[in-house]
Design a protein around this motif. Sequence first.
Motif, PDB file in Angstrom:
ATOM      1  N   LYS A 238       0.839  -1.199   0.000  1.00  8.23           N
ATOM      2  CA  LYS A 238       0.000   0.000   0.000  1.00  8.23           C
ATOM      3  C   LYS A 238       0.875   1.250   0.000  1.00  8.23           C
ATOM      4  O   LYS A 238       1.791   1.372   0.806  1.00  8.23           O
ATOM      5  CB  LYS A 238      -0.910   0.028   1.227  1.00  8.23           C
ATOM      6  N   ASP A 239       0.552   2.156  -0.899  1.00  9.24           N
ATOM      7  CA  ASP A 239       1.222   3.457  -0.947  1.00  9.24           C
ATOM      8  C   ASP A 239       0.546   4.341   0.093  1.00  9.24           C
ATOM      9  O   ASP A 239      -0.626   4.675  -0.031  1.00  9.24           O
ATOM     10  CB  ASP A 239       1.082   4.054  -2.349  1.00  9.24           C
ATOM     11  N   GLU A 240       1.283   4.698   1.126  1.00  7.76           N
ATOM     12  CA  GLU A 240       0.745   5.529   2.198  1.00  7.76           C
ATOM     13  C   GLU A 240       1.396   6.906   2.210  1.00  7.76           C
ATOM     14  O   GLU A 240       1.412   7.590   3.232  1.00  7.76           O
ATOM     15  CB  GLU A 240       0.921   4.828   3.542  1.00  7.76           C
TER      16      GLU A 240
ATOM     17  N   ARG B 127      -0.319  10.034   3.640  1.00 12.63           N
ATOM     18  CA  ARG B 127      -0.412  10.149   5.095  1.00 12.63           C
ATOM     19  C   ARG B 127       0.821  10.833   5.695  1.00 12.63           C
ATOM     20  O   ARG B 127       0.882  11.053   6.901  1.00 12.63           O
ATOM     21  CB  ARG B 127      -0.577   8.769   5.726  1.00 12.63           C
ATOM     22  N   HIS B 128       1.810  11.139   4.863  1.00 10.20           N
ATOM     23  CA  HIS B 128       3.078  11.672   5.351  1.00 10.20           C
ATOM     24  C   HIS B 128       3.376  13.078   4.844  1.00 10.20           C
ATOM     25  O   HIS B 128       4.537  13.492   4.816  1.00 10.20           O
ATOM     26  CB  HIS B 128       4.209  10.712   4.971  1.00 10.20           C
TER      27      HIS B 128
ATOM     28  N   ASN C 242       3.601   0.500   2.898  1.00  9.47           N
ATOM     29  CA  ASN C 242       3.326  -0.504   3.920  1.00  9.47           C
ATOM     30  C   ASN C 242       3.262  -1.841   3.183  1.00  9.47           C
ATOM     31  O   ASN C 242       2.459  -2.005   2.260  1.00  9.47           O
ATOM     32  CB  ASN C 242       2.008  -0.196   4.629  1.00  9.47           C
TER      33      ASN C 242
END
Length: 90
Positions: free
Chosen positions: A24-26, A29-30, A45
């Motif tokens: 998963k490309d998170e 969220r950053h 992740n």
Amino acid sequence: MSSVSDTIRGKLEAAFSPSKLDLKDESDRHQGHAGHTGRGESHFNLVIEAKAFAGKGRVARQRMIYHVLAEELAGPVHALSIVATAPDEG
């Protein structure tokens, strides 16, 4: 040109023939954190299950993955969270 996530997925599949692979490309969220470029595909992740991890400890499994993804970790990928298991553990 393939995406970073496609490249990661392809390398992991070739190296480990996983029975489970969830990437998963998170990056979104950053925002505002170190390594976030605004282009995405910098924070991932990973949940992976493969026979290759049987009998190996957590650190050894992570090192195996880092070795396969060395080019991506030296470039576009800033952070990679890993959960790596053998089939009989999951």
